[in-house]
Scaffold this motif. Sequence first.
Motif, PDB file in Angstrom:
ATOM      1  N   ILE A  57     -19.472  15.763  27.896  1.00 14.29           N
ATOM      2  CA  ILE A  57     -18.352  16.482  28.478  1.00 14.29           C
ATOM      3  C   ILE A  57     -17.601  15.445  29.301  1.00 14.29           C
ATOM      4  N   ARG A  58     -16.333  15.298  28.992  1.00 13.96           N
ATOM      5  CA  ARG A  58     -15.485  14.327  29.692  1.00 13.96           C
ATOM      6  C   ARG A  58     -14.606  15.080  30.687  1.00 13.96           C
ATOM      7  N   TYR A  59     -14.649  14.631  31.924  1.00 11.27           N
ATOM      8  CA  TYR A  59     -13.849  15.218  33.003  1.00 11.27           C
ATOM      9  C   TYR A  59     -12.879  14.164  33.519  1.00 11.27           C
ATOM     10  N   GLY A  60     -11.704  14.586  33.955  1.00 10.40           N
ATOM     11  CA  GLY A  60     -10.796  13.689  34.650  1.00 10.40           C
ATOM     12  C   GLY A  60     -11.254  13.510  36.090  1.00 10.40           C
ATOM     13  N   VAL A  61     -11.114  12.294  36.608  1.00 12.53           N
ATOM     14  CA  VAL A  61     -11.530  12.012  37.983  1.00 12.53           C
ATOM     15  C   VAL A  61     -10.486  11.177  38.710  1.00 12.53           C
ATOM     16  N   GLY A  62     -10.587  11.168  40.012  1.00  8.16           N
ATOM     17  CA  GLY A  62      -9.933  10.192  40.868  1.00  8.16           C
ATOM     18  C   GLY A  62     -11.018   9.231  41.321  1.00  8.16           C
ATOM     19  N   VAL A  63     -10.662   7.993  41.559  1.00  4.74           N
ATOM     20  CA  VAL A  63     -11.654   6.983  41.946  1.00  4.74           C
ATOM     21  C   VAL A  63     -11.184   6.234  43.193  1.00  4.74           C
ATOM     22  N   GLY A  64     -12.035   5.316  43.649  1.00  4.10           N
ATOM     23  CA  GLY A  64     -11.739   4.537  44.840  1.00  4.10           C
ATOM     24  C   GLY A  64     -10.527   3.648  44.666  1.00  4.10           C
ATOM     25  N   ARG A  65      -9.756   3.547  45.746  1.00  2.00           N
ATOM     26  CA  ARG A  65      -8.577   2.694  45.702  1.00  2.00           C
ATOM     27  C   ARG A  65      -8.996   1.225  45.752  1.00  2.00           C
ATOM     28  N   LYS A  66      -8.022   0.363  45.531  1.00  2.00           N
ATOM     29  CA  LYS A  66      -8.258  -1.079  45.451  1.00  2.00           C
ATOM     30  C   LYS A  66      -9.077  -1.559  46.648  1.00  2.00           C
ATOM     31  N   GLY A  67     -10.127  -2.297  46.350  1.00  2.00           N
ATOM     32  CA  GLY A  67     -10.990  -2.844  47.375  1.00  2.00           C
ATOM     33  C   GLY A  67     -12.086  -1.911  47.852  1.00  2.00           C
ATOM     34  N   LEU A  68     -12.051  -0.645  47.451  1.00  2.00           N
ATOM     35  CA  LEU A  68     -13.052   0.313  47.909  1.00  2.00           C
ATOM     36  C   LEU A  68     -13.925   0.863  46.790  1.00  2.00           C
ATOM     37  N   TYR A  69     -13.520   0.664  45.558  1.00  5.32           N
ATOM     38  CA  TYR A  69     -14.333   1.128  44.430  1.00  5.32           C
ATOM     39  C   TYR A  69     -15.512   0.183  44.272  1.00  5.32           C
ATOM     40  N   GLN A  70     -16.724   0.734  44.138  1.00  5.71           N
ATOM     41  CA  GLN A  70     -17.938  -0.076  44.039  1.00  5.71           C
ATOM     42  C   GLN A  70     -18.675   0.244  42.741  1.00  5.71           C
ATOM     43  N   PRO A  71     -18.594  -0.657  41.756  1.00  2.00           N
ATOM     44  CA  PRO A  71     -19.335  -0.405  40.520  1.00  2.00           C
ATOM     45  C   PRO A  71     -20.832  -0.616  40.726  1.00  2.00           C
ATOM     46  N   GLY A  72     -21.619  -0.051  39.837  1.00  2.00           N
ATOM     47  CA  GLY A  72     -23.060  -0.256  39.902  1.00  2.00           C
ATOM     48  C   GLY A  72     -23.817   0.871  39.231  1.00  2.00           C
ATOM     49  N   LYS A  73     -25.146   0.770  39.340  1.00  2.00           N
ATOM     50  CA  LYS A  73     -26.060   1.778  38.798  1.00  2.00           C
ATOM     51  C   LYS A  73     -26.681   2.508  39.979  1.00  2.00           C
ATOM     52  N   PHE A  74     -26.680   3.826  39.907  1.00  2.00           N
ATOM     53  CA  PHE A  74     -27.134   4.637  41.015  1.00  2.00           C
ATOM     54  C   PHE A  74     -27.980   5.801  40.506  1.00  2.00           C
ATOM     55  N   THR A  75     -28.585   6.518  41.445  1.00  2.00           N
ATOM     56  CA  THR A  75     -29.362   7.710  41.137  1.00  2.00           C
ATOM     57  C   THR A  75     -28.855   8.859  41.993  1.00  2.00           C
ATOM     58  N   VAL A  76     -28.736  10.030  41.387  1.00  2.00           N
ATOM     59  CA  VAL A  76     -28.409  11.225  42.155  1.00  2.00           C
ATOM     60  C   VAL A  76     -29.680  11.613  42.907  1.00  2.00           C
ATOM     61  N   ALA A  77     -29.681  11.408  44.226  1.00  2.25           N
ATOM     62  CA  ALA A  77     -30.867  11.684  45.025  1.00  2.25           C
ATOM     63  C   ALA A  77     -30.860  13.084  45.625  1.00  2.25           C
ATOM     64  N   ARG A  78     -29.665  13.651  45.788  1.00  2.00           N
ATOM     65  CA  ARG A  78     -29.569  15.024  46.254  1.00  2.00           C
ATOM     66  C   ARG A  78     -28.212  15.591  45.881  1.00  2.00           C
ATOM     67  N   LYS A  79     -28.130  16.912  45.981  1.00  2.00           N
ATOM     68  CA  LYS A  79     -26.906  17.632  45.665  1.00  2.00           C
ATOM     69  C   LYS A  79     -26.675  18.651  46.769  1.00  2.00           C
ATOM     70  N   ALA A  80     -25.402  19.006  46.997  1.00  2.00           N
ATOM     71  CA  ALA A  80     -25.109  20.014  48.016  1.00  2.00           C
ATOM     72  C   ALA A  80     -23.919  20.866  47.590  1.00  2.00           C
ATOM     73  N   LYS A  81     -24.016  22.151  47.914  1.00  2.00           N
ATOM     74  CA  LYS A  81     -22.911  23.082  47.740  1.00  2.00           C
ATOM     75  C   LYS A  81     -22.156  23.157  49.059  1.00  2.00           C
ATOM     76  N   TRP A  82     -20.838  23.114  49.012  1.00  2.00           N
ATOM     77  CA  TRP A  82     -19.969  23.119  50.179  1.00  2.00           C
ATOM     78  C   TRP A  82     -20.555  22.190  51.247  1.00  2.00           C
ATOM     79  N   PRO A  83     -20.647  20.896  50.920  1.00  2.00           N
ATOM     80  CA  PRO A  83     -21.348  19.950  51.785  1.00  2.00           C
ATOM     81  C   PRO A  83     -20.651  19.671  53.119  1.00  2.00           C
ATOM     82  N   TRP A  84     -21.485  19.389  54.109  1.00  2.00           N
ATOM     83  CA  TRP A  84     -21.032  18.874  55.391  1.00  2.00           C
ATOM     84  C   TRP A  84     -20.512  17.468  55.127  1.00  2.00           C
ATOM     85  N   TRP A  85     -19.537  17.009  55.901  1.00  2.73           N
ATOM     86  CA  TRP A  85     -18.952  15.678  55.691  1.00  2.73           C
ATOM     87  C   TRP A  85     -18.691  14.997  57.019  1.00  2.73           C
ATOM     88  N   ARG A  86     -18.934  13.695  57.037  1.00  2.00           N
ATOM     89  CA  ARG A  86     -18.546  12.827  58.140  1.00  2.00           C
ATOM     90  C   ARG A  86     -18.000  11.555  57.521  1.00  2.00           C
TER      91      ARG A  86
END
Length: 180
Positions: A57-86
């Motif tokens: 399933i292909r979704y459209g996304v927005g990504v990090g702006r110049k200098g802030l996008y970080q490529p790499g391999k990661f793991t989803v360690a947790r998920k949250a519904k209506w997450p708290w943010w700081r």
Amino acid sequence: MASVAVPSGLSGHSVQLPDRFLPQLVNTGQPSWLPGEVHVVPDDFFLYFLLEQGLAIRYGVGVGRKGLYQPGKFTVARKAKWPWWRPTNAMIRREPHKYARYSDGMKGGPNNPLGARALYLYDDNGRDTYLRIHGTNAPETIGSAVSNGCARLTNDHVKDLYERVAVGARVYLYPKVTTA
């Protein structure tokens, strides 16, 4: 293979996305991509959730702006519904006029920048990278590089993705090829 329901509606906001950014069932042509994985191709502004037999399933996304996008391999360690943010300390330093007022955080809800759902990306040493795949209350940013490094989907689309992605799933954020 069983049929796969692909979300099509954009209820919840009035922005009409270009058709190419609506969720679509596609053949990736990538035999090394495995079912359950997430792949983000920043130059095309697509996120792929892998199914069986090379389908995704292909979704459209927005990504990090110049200098802030970080490529790499990661793991989803947790998920949250209506997450708290700081905002991160780096975000506050870069743009204090925008983020300092949120230094104590913001509860989840429709005005929260993480939107309706968030997938938290950790590195292979089990550390939080502060990168997220999340919803957005700014759906007009899909198809652009404007975030502080995260990949964002519309709230409707991230709700669908959230239900499909398991904790422990591998996530691949590919390098940007273009410099724009």
